[in-house]
Design an enzyme around this catalytic site. Structure first.
Site, PDB file in Angstrom:
ATOM      1  N   GLY A  10       0.852  -1.190   0.000  1.00  0.00           N
ATOM      2  CA  GLY A  10       0.000   0.000   0.000  1.00  0.00           C
ATOM      3  C   GLY A  10       0.883   1.234   0.000  1.00  0.00           C
ATOM      4  N   ARG A  11       0.329   2.311   0.498  1.00  0.00           N
ATOM      5  CA  ARG A  11       1.087   3.569   0.500  1.00  0.00           C
ATOM      6  C   ARG A  11       2.382   3.452   1.294  1.00  0.00           C
ATOM      7  NH1 ARG A  11      -4.664   6.026   1.659  1.00  0.00           N
ATOM      8  NH2 ARG A  11      -4.500   4.240   3.047  1.00  0.00           N
ATOM      9  N   ILE A  12       2.284   2.879   2.493  1.00  0.00           N
ATOM     10  CA  ILE A  12       3.485   2.815   3.339  1.00  0.00           C
ATOM     11  C   ILE A  12       4.476   1.805   2.770  1.00  0.00           C
ATOM     12  CG2 ILE A  12       4.354   2.352   5.671  1.00  0.00           C
ATOM     13  CD1 ILE A  12       1.568   3.296   6.722  1.00  0.00           C
ATOM     14  N   THR A  57       5.873  -2.451  11.706  1.00  0.00           N
ATOM     15  CA  THR A  57       5.344  -1.126  12.068  1.00  0.00           C
ATOM     16  C   THR A  57       3.844  -1.069  11.779  1.00  0.00           C
ATOM     17  OG1 THR A  57       5.956  -0.311   9.877  1.00  0.00           O
ATOM     18  CG2 THR A  57       7.487   0.186  11.679  1.00  0.00           C
ATOM     19  N   SER A  58       3.212  -2.251  11.567  1.00  0.00           N
ATOM     20  CA  SER A  58       1.797  -2.229  11.172  1.00  0.00           C
ATOM     21  C   SER A  58       0.901  -2.420  12.405  1.00  0.00           C
ATOM     22  CB  SER A  58       1.530  -3.279  10.092  1.00  0.00           C
ATOM     23  OG  SER A  58       1.789  -4.596  10.550  1.00  0.00           O
ATOM     24  N   ARG A  59       0.572  -3.668  12.725  1.00  0.00           N
ATOM     25  CA  ARG A  59      -0.177  -3.963  13.944  1.00  0.00           C
ATOM     26  C   ARG A  59       0.405  -5.233  14.537  1.00  0.00           C
ATOM     27  NH1 ARG A  59      -1.513   0.489  13.675  1.00  0.00           N
ATOM     28  NH2 ARG A  59      -3.591   1.444  13.653  1.00  0.00           N
ATOM     29  N   GLU A  69      -0.758  -3.559  23.789  1.00  0.00           N
ATOM     30  CA  GLU A  69      -0.021  -2.306  23.985  1.00  0.00           C
ATOM     31  C   GLU A  69      -0.634  -1.545  25.148  1.00  0.00           C
ATOM     32  OE1 GLU A  69       0.148  -0.331  20.184  1.00  0.00           O
ATOM     33  OE2 GLU A  69       1.162  -2.014  19.266  1.00  0.00           O
ATOM     34  N   HIS A 109       5.161   2.035  19.672  1.00  0.00           N
ATOM     35  CA  HIS A 109       4.181   2.437  18.642  1.00  0.00           C
ATOM     36  C   HIS A 109       4.313   3.931  18.294  1.00  0.00           C
ATOM     37  CE1 HIS A 109       0.102   1.140  16.778  1.00  0.00           C
ATOM     38  NE2 HIS A 109       0.702   2.044  16.018  1.00  0.00           N
TER      39      HIS A 109
END
Ligand code: GLV
Ligand code: GLV
Length: 328
Positions: free
Chosen positions: A155-157, A235-237, A266, A285
């Protein structure tokens, strides 16, 4: 009367000031999050809710929000919100895409570099007085330049990470729900299966949203496919990875290391066995945590709220079917 916005955490002042131009701002004053009963009480008075990825917004919260018209998530991911319930209740859900893409890609690369070159251990080593002589065998990492990077979710990231990797002369593999020929041509990325990507990559970076299909996408079986030197970046979930399986894989050398900004729960407990491992670099995060980006995210959330309160379609609507009929 002015509409009332409940904001669940303090944020950069320009965003608060923008909200104050058109609304009464009920700003949660404490550093920890409001507890459920506090959230319910404040939402019961609100026309709009500006919430964090760590605030679970379920049907009960929406039911309490008798006047609630918009839930503006201060994040691109919105797995904390029951979007179907919001749609049923005619509540708009919005997010903050695009503004945090480059910042989050920077964080993925920061973790990748830090893990590859033992930066955290090196910092500790230097401060703690272990540097007694220059030595050819001290703190050896692995090359990033010329290595193979596997991007899961283009995707974008994911694409922004690919752009950075190009500058490092990396070979870039990707896997994604949809093959993206335009990105392949522009970024020189090669499409392959998740299995092939895991087998061939020196670094694997995760950029999928958390959905039923991506829950524990990386588990024991997938970790087994990776190289024993490979480094996993997330760095996602947190729940895209089976964290118990990852901990075991890092303990027994199935993979080489990890750079993690997100966790199953978290905040992660300071007693978690993951935090005892020296081949892991962790962060709380903070993928989008720059002054510039956190300000833009707040402004974006404010504009989304303003639009809904004025009866317009918000620019970053998640539940798009809500405005499908022209009467709304
Ligand atoms: C952060 O994790 C976000 O989804 O914006
Ligand atoms: C998130 O913005 C993504 O599409 O990667």
């Amino acid at each position: 009367v002015r509409p009332r916005v409940f904001v669940t955490r303090d944020m950069p002042q320009p965003a608060i000031d923008r909200l104050k131009e058109f609304a009464y701002v009920d700003l949660w004053p404490a550093f920890p999050a409001p507890e459920k009963h506090e959230l319910l009480y404040h939402v019961s008075q609100a026309d709009a809710l500006l919430c964090m990825l760590s605030d679970p917004i379920d049907e009960e919260v929406m039911a309490a929000g008798k006047k609630l018209r918009v839930i503006a998530n201060y994040a691109v991911g919105y797995d904390n919100i029951d979007v179907a319930a919001a749609t049923r209740r005619n509540i708009a859900v919005t997010n903050t895409p695009d503004v945090l893409t480059e910042t989050t890609a920077d964080m993925a690369f920061t973790l990748l570099m830090a893990a590859a070159r033992n930066l955290i251990a090196a910092d500790r080593f230097t401060r703690d007085g272990f540097w007694i002589a220059w030595h050819p065998l001290v703190l050896l990492g692995h090359d990033v330049s010329g290595a193979t990077l596997g991007i899961v979710g283009l995707g974008r990231i994911g694409q922004a990470v690919a752009r950075r990797a190009r500058g490092f002369g990396m070979r870039i593999l990707y896997t994604s729900r949809h093959r993206n020929p335009a990105a392949e041509a522009e970024l020189g990325v090669e499409y392959c299966s998740l299995e092939e990507l895991l087998q061939q990559s020196d670094y694997v970076s995760l950029h999928t949203p958390l959905m039923p299909e991506t829950h524990h996408l990386i588990g024991a079986k997938e970790l087994q496919l990776m190289k024993p030197t490979a480094i996993l970046i997330n760095t996602s979930r947190g729940n895209v990875v089976d964290q118990e399986a990852l901990t075991a894989a890092l303990q027994d050398g199935t993979i080489g290391g990890a750079g993690l900004d997100v966790f199953k729960e978290e905040p992660i407990s300071p007693d978690d066995p993951l935090l005892e491992l020296s081949n892991v670099v962790v962060a709380p995060h903070i993928g989008s945590a720059t002054i510039e980006t956190r300000t833009k995210m707040g402004m974006m959330a404010a504009e989304n709220i303003k639009a809904v309160l004025e009866g317009r379609r918000p620019p970053n609507l998640v539940n798009k079917d809500l405005y499908s009929s022209p009467s709304k």
